[in-house]
Design an enzyme around this catalytic site. Structure first.
Site, PDB file in Angstrom:
ATOM      1  N   ASP A 192      -2.772  14.301   6.904  1.00  0.00           N
ATOM      2  CA  ASP A 192      -2.165  12.963   6.417  1.00  0.00           C
ATOM      3  C   ASP A 192      -1.169  13.231   5.320  1.00  0.00           C
ATOM      4  OD1 ASP A 192      -2.179  10.522   5.510  1.00  0.00           O
ATOM      5  OD2 ASP A 192      -3.804  10.104   4.415  1.00  0.00           O
ATOM      6  N   ARG A 245     -11.888  17.346  10.132  1.00  0.00           N
ATOM      7  CA  ARG A 245     -11.316  16.289  10.410  1.00  0.00           C
ATOM      8  C   ARG A 245      -9.874  16.430  11.052  1.00  0.00           C
ATOM      9  NH1 ARG A 245      -8.503  12.748   5.144  1.00  0.00           N
ATOM     10  NH2 ARG A 245      -7.038  11.772   6.437  1.00  0.00           N
ATOM     11  N   GLU A 291     -10.801   4.316   9.139  1.00  0.00           N
ATOM     12  CA  GLU A 291     -10.818   4.234   7.763  1.00  0.00           C
ATOM     13  C   GLU A 291     -11.168   2.426   7.338  1.00  0.00           C
ATOM     14  OE1 GLU A 291      -6.958   5.249   5.908  1.00  0.00           O
ATOM     15  OE2 GLU A 291      -7.677   7.074   5.627  1.00  0.00           O
ATOM     16  N   GLU A 321       0.948  -1.192   0.008  1.00  0.00           N
ATOM     17  CA  GLU A 321       0.058   0.105  -0.032  1.00  0.00           C
ATOM     18  C   GLU A 321       0.843   1.390  -0.038  1.00  0.00           C
ATOM     19  OE1 GLU A 321      -3.332  -0.296   2.388  1.00  0.00           O
ATOM     20  OE2 GLU A 321      -3.877   1.891   2.469  1.00  0.00           O
ATOM     21  N   ARG A 353      -1.914   3.308  16.946  1.00  0.00           N
ATOM     22  CA  ARG A 353      -2.270   4.484  16.103  1.00  0.00           C
ATOM     23  C   ARG A 353      -3.221   5.512  16.516  1.00  0.00           C
ATOM     24  NH1 ARG A 353      -2.741   3.987  10.596  1.00  0.00           N
ATOM     25  NH2 ARG A 353      -0.804   5.321   9.751  1.00  0.00           N
ATOM     26  N   LYS A 412       0.624  10.704  13.317  1.00  0.00           N
ATOM     27  CA  LYS A 412       1.422  11.148  12.155  1.00  0.00           C
ATOM     28  C   LYS A 412       1.675  12.608  12.446  1.00  0.00           C
ATOM     29  CE  LYS A 412      -1.471   8.566   8.771  1.00  0.00           C
ATOM     30  NZ  LYS A 412      -2.338   8.380   7.555  1.00  0.00           N
ATOM     31  N   GLU A 453       3.677   9.096  -0.887  1.00  0.00           N
ATOM     32  CA  GLU A 453       2.100   9.135  -1.341  1.00  0.00           C
ATOM     33  C   GLU A 453       1.796  10.519  -1.841  1.00  0.00           C
ATOM     34  OE1 GLU A 453      -0.461   7.758   1.910  1.00  0.00           O
ATOM     35  OE2 GLU A 453      -2.335   8.326   0.618  1.00  0.00           O
ATOM     36  N   TRP A 496     -13.180  13.187   2.411  1.00  0.00           N
ATOM     37  CA  TRP A 496     -12.057  12.476   1.393  1.00  0.00           C
ATOM     38  C   TRP A 496     -11.890  13.471   0.026  1.00  0.00           C
ATOM     39  CZ3 TRP A 496     -13.608   6.672   1.269  1.00  0.00           C
ATOM     40  CH2 TRP A 496     -13.139   6.056   2.294  1.00  0.00           C
ATOM     41  N   HIS A 513      -4.089  18.516   0.641  1.00  0.00           N
ATOM     42  CA  HIS A 513      -5.049  17.482   0.118  1.00  0.00           C
ATOM     43  C   HIS A 513      -5.960  17.603  -1.117  1.00  0.00           C
ATOM     44  CE1 HIS A 513      -6.830  13.721   0.737  1.00  0.00           C
ATOM     45  NE2 HIS A 513      -6.285  13.558   2.367  1.00  0.00           N
TER      46      HIS A 513
HETATM   47  O1  GCW Z   1      -2.429   8.146   4.283  1.00  0.00           O
HETATM   48  C1  GCW Z   1      -3.571   7.378   4.047  1.00  0.00           C
HETATM   49  C2  GCW Z   1      -3.413   6.355   3.145  1.00  0.00           C
HETATM   50  C3  GCW Z   1      -3.873   5.085   3.304  1.00  0.00           C
HETATM   51  C4  GCW Z   1      -3.229   4.602   4.589  1.00  0.00           C
HETATM   52  C5  GCW Z   1      -3.719   5.604   5.858  1.00  0.00           C
HETATM   53  C6  GCW Z   1      -3.125   5.195   7.064  1.00  0.00           C
HETATM   54  C7  GCW Z   1      -2.496   2.268   5.336  1.00  0.00           C
HETATM   55  O2  GCW Z   1      -3.886   7.020   1.970  1.00  0.00           O
HETATM   56  O3  GCW Z   1      -3.382   4.299   2.300  1.00  0.00           O
HETATM   57  O4  GCW Z   1      -3.621   3.191   4.882  1.00  0.00           O
HETATM   58  O5  GCW Z   1      -3.603   6.841   5.527  1.00  0.00           O
HETATM   59  O6  GCW Z   1      -2.322   5.844   7.555  1.00  0.00           O
HETATM   60  O7  GCW Z   1      -3.751   4.023   7.740  1.00  0.00           O
END
Ligand code: GCW
Length: 723
Positions: free
Chosen positions: A383, A354, A309, A185, A342, A378, A411, A561, A539
């Site tokens: 994200d 969000r 998710e 992924e 997490r 994170k 990503e 999203w 984003h």
């Molecule tokens: O950044 C997003 C990604 C997903 C990822 C998710 C996460 C593994 O698009 O692909 O899933 O975060 O961090 O859990």
């Protein structure tokens, strides 16, 4: 006929050399090339003329092997190992094994080391100067050996060296988002390294080289599987394979972790529930832990993505994150394992901004987790965007160990086609001041545990490694793996030193090469921010694969999203109001920052549209209107990539044909895509701003419709389809 033979010979020579050049990429920063300078060569030859390096275990043997491979390559002659300590010129040994006289000379240095640290020092012993590498533990010796070789690769002067170094963070881990079918992924460097089908019997040389590379930068933990987890990895068939990998990695000080799917008791345990308060469930996890530790006595523990998710979690049973994490922590505790839980959560049933949700959800749990739980957050609240302000949980969680999660795989940063030196991004976050315990409460101090004296400190990087010959897809993406490791070891290093170390060990020690290329690396991150997400935009990526721009996307099932949710462009202006007149996400920061971020005039412009919705004619510090400023930033990003192309062109004399060509091709793609980003975003935002492009910004050569119609059904990094 003769001519024909010559052609064949030339062809064979040519293909052999092309092949070996490609293989050079495989060696990463462990190339150990022949040292060119005669003086350096002589001084190193003296230094290692007789090496005393006793080994009584695998870790030390691996260190010695590394030395035995590296030195002959660098020096052009075999190493002389000796059992006679008194006569040796280089002594590598654990502190407790050294004779008293030697111990005395480094006692103070060693006392200040932690268990993984090392000393490299020139000392006067037996009437001559000798070099000593020592540590309290075997792993310290391995790290010290790698460091010595790293210094040699950089041709550092080692006469009189005196260096003592210990990692500042306990868990320095890679997170692989690797699936059991070997897809990765968000992976852009081929398929997963783990060949599950051939394991446990077949040990690919790659596993060993992966471990060497990690150990060389101090990475000491690896999570083998995707956080979007498959419970099957916890079944005996897979655990046997995990055990085989753990055995290889153990010799390099690397502990294996697995992702634990919360519903595993149902999926592979035949239970009816996975409720963390159910006794059967608790027993199931305890037994599972026992089973794993019987195979892997030094197993690290579980990494868990729960209720995020679509992943199952304690909330499916009306319980919360503390219930879930503590249940697993109890199961692992008797064996010394950790739960890394997490905090990447945001709910489709919650219409709060969000960016606020993880903080709102986790802050009330501060201090409620068991002592072997680490909450992994994170770096930013959305994200892994090209730029985000630091996540407000850093500094706010005071009684809970908090791990930093960075994404090494690109990503949202152009995949493995764009050259982006990520330590710049990582350091920007680490240096940010949270003000949570007064000024100077930096994220780095939160993460290394020093601000609140946490019992465990951790930094995780989502891996960018796959089975591409060069491991990371883009040769310069190797620097991001390297840089992550170095920062996990010491979060206070500068991007400059990391880039320099990597360039010198990977390409060349020639200053005429290093200086411009280092500059190129150091500006590359700002370039990508400029051509993708300037001034705090975020984003606005195309759906699912996140390859390329998609600011217009507004039709996804969840509002949060959709890119339009994040930029909120309309005729009046652009940006997400997160101040007290908007979502009030600013209140999650310490009062000093809250105030600063609430006012556009005091918000750093790099975060302007992250925190504010502003009119198109809002005046920027440069005097430009916001619209002109955005457009000029996009253009600047493109110009920066043009400069990167030119810089690389000039570096040609220092590179092999292959090294030069591969990066040149990639930089050309990057330039094409930077223009694509600029054109698509500006054309789209222009439909709201209704203003012309300012002078100096190139006119797009396609229409907005053309950009909008681009589709990439087989973009890498998402689950492959057959058709
Ligand atoms: O950044 C997003 C990604 C997903 C990822 C998710 C996460 C593994 O698009 O692909 O899933 O975060 O961090 O859990």
């Amino acid at each position: 006929m003769k001519q024909f033979k010559i052609v064949i010979l030339l062809f064979t020579l040519y293909t052999a050399s092309v092949k070996s050049q490609h293989l050079e990429d495989y060696k990463l920063w462990l190339k150990y090339e022949r040292i060119e300078s005669k003086t350096v060569l002589q001084s190193y030859a003296d230094l290692v003329s007789q090496v005393y390096f006793p080994t009584d275990n695998e870790v030390l043997e691996n260190a010695k092997n590394e030395l035995s491979t590296a030195l002959p390559n660098m020096l052009g002659k075999p190493v002389e190992f000796s059992e006679n300590l008194a006569e040796s010129t280089l002594i590598i040994d654990r502190y407790d094994q050294l004779p008293n006289a030697l111990q005395k000379l480094i006692k103070e240095d060693v006392d200040n080391l932690n268990d993984e640290g090392y000393v490299i020092k020139t000392v006067a012993y037996n009437n001559k100067n000798i070099s000593l590498v020592s540590a309290k533990t075997n792993i310290g010796i391995l790290y010290g050996t790698f460091r010595l070789l790293n210094l040699m690769q950089m041709n550092e002067d080692l006469a009189g060296v005196s260096l003592a170094d210990s990692p500042k963070i306990d868990l320095r881990m890679l997170n692989h988002w690797d699936n059991l079918d070997r897809s990765v992924e968000r992976g852009y460097a081929g398929f997963s390294l783990w060949n599950w089908q051939k394991l446990p019997e077949y040990i690919d040389q790659r596993y060993i080289d992966y471990a060497r590379a990690n150990a060389s930068v101090g990475i000491n933990a690896t999570v083998l599987t995707n956080v979007n987890a498959n419970a099957l990895v916890l079944t005996p068939m897979y655990l046997e394979k995990v055990e085989a990998l753990a055995k290889v990695f153990r010799g390099y000080g690397i502990k294996v972790y697995l992702t634990a799917r919360f519903s595993a008791p149902i999926e592979i345990g035949n239970l009816k529930t996975a409720d963390p308060l159910n006794e059967e469930v608790q027993k199931w996890w305890s037994n599972k832990a026992k089973e794993i530790y019987a195979r892997i006595p030094d197993f690290g523990g579980f990494l868990v993505k729960a209720n995020s998710e679509g992943q199952p979690g304690p909330q499916n049973y009306g319980r919360n994150h503390v219930d879930g994490a503590n249940m697993m922590a109890t199961a692992l505790k008797p064996f010394g394992g950790n739960v890394i839980w997490r905090a990447f959560v945001y709910s489709e049933h919650d219409d709060t901004d969000r960016a606020k949700q993880a903080y709102d959800e986790f802050l009330p749990y501060d201090g409620k987790f068991k002592d072997n739980v680490v909450v992994q957050v994170k770096n930013g609240a959305i994200d892994f965007q090209p730029r985000e302000p630091f996540h407000p949980l850093f500094g706010a969680l005071k009684e809970t160990p908090i791990a930093m999660e960075f994404q090494i795989t690109q990503e949202y940063l152009g995949f493995s086609t764009h050259l982006v030196f990520l330590p710049k991004l990582f350091i920007e976050v680490l240096e940010a001041d949270t003000y949570q315990k007064g000024p100077g409460s930096t994220v780095a101090k939160v993460v290394d545990g020093s601000l609140y004296n946490n019992a465990i400190s951790a930094m995780a990087g989502v891996s960018n490694i796959g089975n591409d010959l060069n491991w990371t897809g883009h040769p310069f993406a190797q620097a991001n793996w390297y840089g992550f490791g170095r920062l996990a070891w010491n979060p206070y290093l500068s991007a400059d030193e990391i880039a320099e170390e990597w360039l010198r060990t990977t390409y060349s020690n020639d200053k005429k090469f290093i200086e411009p290329i280092k500059e190129m690396m150091l500006t590359s991150r700002e370039a990508v921010v400029n051509y993708m997400n300037p001034l705090g935009l975020h984003h606005i990526f195309d759906t699912g694969h996140h390859y390329g721009p998609g600011p217009w996307v507004d039709n996804l099932s969840r509002p949060d999203w959709n890119p339009v949710y994040y930029h909120k462009a309309d005729e009046n202006g652009i940006g997400f109001d997160r101040t007290d007149t908007g979502s009030n996400a600013t209140e999650q920061y310490a009062p000093f920052l809250e105030k600063k971020f609430n006012d556009p005039a005091t918000t750093p412009e790099m975060f302007l549209l992250w925190f504010h919705h502003l009119p198109w004619d809002y005046k920027l510090k440069s005097g430009n209107s916001l619209w002109d400023g955005i457009a000029l930033k996009y253009q600047k990003g493109v110009d920066q990539v043009s400069t990167m192309n030119a810089t690389w062109e000039n570096a040609k004399p220092f590179l092999t044909a292959h090294e030069y060509e591969e990066v040149k091709m990639l930089l050309q793609i990057q330039l094409k895509e930077a223009k694509w980003w600029r054109n698509a975003c500006l054309l789209y935002f222009q439909t709201f701003s209704k203003r012309p492009l300012p002078k100096g910004v190139e006119q797009p050569n396609k229409s907005l419709e053309e950009y909008r119609s681009l589709k990439f059904p087989f973009a890498p990094g998402i689950r492959p389809q057959w058709n």
